[in-house]
Write a protein that holds these residues in place. Structure first.
Motif, PDB file in Angstrom:
ATOM      1  N   VAL A 291      -4.172  18.339  -6.423  1.00 32.44           N
ATOM      2  CA  VAL A 291      -4.270  18.404  -5.089  1.00 32.44           C
ATOM      3  C   VAL A 291      -5.104  17.089  -4.371  1.00 32.44           C
ATOM      4  O   VAL A 291      -4.857  16.668  -3.339  1.00 32.44           O
ATOM      5  N   LEU A 292      -6.401  17.031  -5.403  1.00 33.90           N
ATOM      6  CA  LEU A 292      -7.090  15.699  -4.822  1.00 33.90           C
ATOM      7  C   LEU A 292      -6.072  14.378  -4.849  1.00 33.90           C
ATOM      8  O   LEU A 292      -6.297  13.366  -4.049  1.00 33.90           O
ATOM      9  N   PHE A 293      -5.528  14.236  -6.035  1.00 36.23           N
ATOM     10  CA  PHE A 293      -4.456  13.081  -5.964  1.00 36.23           C
ATOM     11  C   PHE A 293      -3.673  12.985  -4.951  1.00 36.23           C
ATOM     12  O   PHE A 293      -3.080  11.906  -4.616  1.00 36.23           O
ATOM     13  N   MET A 294      -2.932  13.979  -4.509  1.00 35.86           N
ATOM     14  CA  MET A 294      -1.983  14.010  -3.429  1.00 35.86           C
ATOM     15  C   MET A 294      -2.529  13.983  -2.066  1.00 35.86           C
ATOM     16  O   MET A 294      -1.780  13.315  -1.344  1.00 35.86           O
ATOM     17  N   VAL A 295      -3.822  14.413  -1.816  1.00 33.29           N
ATOM     18  CA  VAL A 295      -4.603  14.280  -0.537  1.00 33.29           C
ATOM     19  C   VAL A 295      -5.055  12.837  -0.208  1.00 33.29           C
ATOM     20  O   VAL A 295      -5.115  12.389   0.818  1.00 33.29           O
ATOM     21  N   TYR A 296      -5.861  12.153  -1.188  1.00 34.55           N
ATOM     22  CA  TYR A 296      -6.458  11.066  -1.111  1.00 34.55           C
ATOM     23  C   TYR A 296      -6.045   9.890  -0.609  1.00 34.55           C
ATOM     24  O   TYR A 296      -6.599   9.022   0.109  1.00 34.55           O
ATOM     25  N   PRO A 297      -4.790   9.565  -0.868  1.00 31.06           N
ATOM     26  CA  PRO A 297      -4.210   8.370  -0.360  1.00 31.06           C
ATOM     27  C   PRO A 297      -3.782   8.405   1.086  1.00 31.06           C
ATOM     28  O   PRO A 297      -3.886   7.352   1.825  1.00 31.06           O
ATOM     29  N   TYR A 298      -4.074   9.342   1.890  1.00 33.04           N
ATOM     30  CA  TYR A 298      -4.299   9.701   3.332  1.00 33.04           C
ATOM     31  C   TYR A 298      -5.215   9.111   3.870  1.00 33.04           C
ATOM     32  O   TYR A 298      -5.349   8.673   5.004  1.00 33.04           O
TER      33      TYR A 298
ATOM     34  N   TRP B 218       0.879  -1.257  -0.147  1.00 34.79           N
ATOM     35  CA  TRP B 218      -0.024  -0.026   0.068  1.00 34.79           C
ATOM     36  C   TRP B 218       0.892   1.303   0.079  1.00 34.79           C
ATOM     37  O   TRP B 218       0.642   2.452  -0.595  1.00 34.79           O
ATOM     38  N   LEU B 219       1.973   1.303   0.816  1.00 34.92           N
ATOM     39  CA  LEU B 219       2.816   2.583   0.879  1.00 34.92           C
ATOM     40  C   LEU B 219       3.496   2.619  -0.535  1.00 34.92           C
ATOM     41  O   LEU B 219       3.703   3.874  -0.897  1.00 34.92           O
ATOM     42  N   PHE B 220       3.787   1.454  -1.326  1.00 39.31           N
ATOM     43  CA  PHE B 220       4.553   1.730  -2.464  1.00 39.31           C
ATOM     44  C   PHE B 220       3.509   2.313  -3.724  1.00 39.31           C
ATOM     45  O   PHE B 220       3.860   3.232  -4.275  1.00 39.31           O
ATOM     46  N   LEU B 221       2.518   1.609  -3.594  1.00 43.15           N
ATOM     47  CA  LEU B 221       1.500   2.016  -4.598  1.00 43.15           C
ATOM     48  C   LEU B 221       0.904   3.547  -4.367  1.00 43.15           C
ATOM     49  O   LEU B 221       0.466   4.018  -5.254  1.00 43.15           O
ATOM     50  N   SER B 222       0.741   3.842  -3.109  1.00 38.77           N
ATOM     51  CA  SER B 222       0.469   5.398  -2.733  1.00 38.77           C
ATOM     52  C   SER B 222       1.326   6.439  -3.349  1.00 38.77           C
ATOM     53  O   SER B 222       0.805   7.343  -3.506  1.00 38.77           O
ATOM     54  N   LEU B 223       2.336   5.787  -3.767  1.00 36.77           N
ATOM     55  CA  LEU B 223       3.397   7.115  -4.301  1.00 36.77           C
ATOM     56  C   LEU B 223       3.135   7.201  -5.749  1.00 36.77           C
ATOM     57  O   LEU B 223       3.218   8.421  -6.126  1.00 36.77           O
ATOM     58  N   PHE B 224       2.139   6.476  -6.543  1.00 38.32           N
ATOM     59  CA  PHE B 224       1.875   6.864  -7.796  1.00 38.32           C
ATOM     60  C   PHE B 224       0.878   7.743  -7.753  1.00 38.32           C
ATOM     61  O   PHE B 224       1.214   8.577  -8.616  1.00 38.32           O
ATOM     62  N   PRO B 225      -0.305   7.817  -7.097  1.00 35.54           N
ATOM     63  CA  PRO B 225      -1.355   9.008  -7.176  1.00 35.54           C
ATOM     64  C   PRO B 225      -0.735  10.083  -6.691  1.00 35.54           C
ATOM     65  O   PRO B 225      -0.908  11.248  -7.193  1.00 35.54           O
TER      66      PRO B 225
ATOM     67  N   SER C 174      -9.289   0.377  -2.492  1.00 38.20           N
ATOM     68  CA  SER C 174     -10.019   1.598  -2.256  1.00 38.20           C
ATOM     69  C   SER C 174      -8.994   2.800  -3.051  1.00 38.20           C
ATOM     70  O   SER C 174      -9.372   3.867  -3.792  1.00 38.20           O
ATOM     71  N   LEU C 175      -7.674   2.675  -2.823  1.00 39.45           N
ATOM     72  CA  LEU C 175      -6.850   3.397  -3.534  1.00 39.45           C
ATOM     73  C   LEU C 175      -7.035   3.496  -4.917  1.00 39.45           C
ATOM     74  O   LEU C 175      -7.021   4.272  -5.628  1.00 39.45           O
ATOM     75  N   ALA C 176      -7.054   2.119  -5.629  1.00 40.73           N
ATOM     76  CA  ALA C 176      -7.410   2.151  -7.081  1.00 40.73           C
ATOM     77  C   ALA C 176      -8.497   2.608  -7.605  1.00 40.73           C
ATOM     78  O   ALA C 176      -8.676   3.317  -8.521  1.00 40.73           O
ATOM     79  N   ALA C 177      -9.539   2.423  -6.972  1.00 35.09           N
ATOM     80  CA  ALA C 177     -11.128   2.799  -7.316  1.00 35.09           C
ATOM     81  C   ALA C 177     -11.157   4.410  -7.050  1.00 35.09           C
ATOM     82  O   ALA C 177     -11.758   4.889  -7.863  1.00 35.09           O
ATOM     83  N   VAL C 178     -10.694   4.886  -6.011  1.00 37.92           N
ATOM     84  CA  VAL C 178     -10.753   6.382  -5.916  1.00 37.92           C
ATOM     85  C   VAL C 178      -9.851   7.102  -6.974  1.00 37.92           C
ATOM     86  O   VAL C 178     -10.259   7.965  -7.506  1.00 37.92           O
ATOM     87  N   GLY C 179      -8.683   6.486  -7.249  1.00 33.35           N
ATOM     88  CA  GLY C 179      -7.949   6.972  -8.107  1.00 33.35           C
ATOM     89  C   GLY C 179      -8.260   6.982  -9.685  1.00 33.35           C
ATOM     90  O   GLY C 179      -8.428   7.973 -10.490  1.00 33.35           O
TER      91      GLY C 179
END
Length: 83
Positions: A49-56, A18-25, A63-68
């Motif tokens: 801005v939304l792409f930088m904030v939503y992984p938090y 999850w940490l690695f994949l959150s770097l992409f968005p 959910s990371l992939a779906a929201v992205g």
């Protein structure tokens, strides 16, 4: 003088995948934000801005992939509508 320290238990995932994949968005968001600011394209800047904030706030890889995907589709739709 004594200071009261409040501890709150965070339900944060430290899963390496999850940490690695959150770097992409987040990286895509940074690029979109810089591009949007330089070109005066506010849909790009807002999406950045939304792409930088939503992984938090995304708690799982799904959910990371779906929201992205939803954010990317919203940006595409906004651009197609001429914003």
């Amino acid at each position: 003088m004594t200071a009261l320290v409040y501890y709150r238990r965070w339900n944060m995932s430290l899963d390496p995948t999850w940490l690695f994949l959150s770097l992409f968005p987040s990286g895509l968001g940074f690029v979109l934000l810089v591009y949007g600011k330089k070109q005066g394209r506010w849909p790009h800047a807002l999406a950045g801005v939304l792409f930088m904030v939503y992984p938090y706030f995304a708690t799982t890889v799904a959910s990371l992939a779906a929201v992205g995907a939803l954010l990317l589709a919203a940006l595409w739709l906004a651009l197609r509508l001429g914003w």
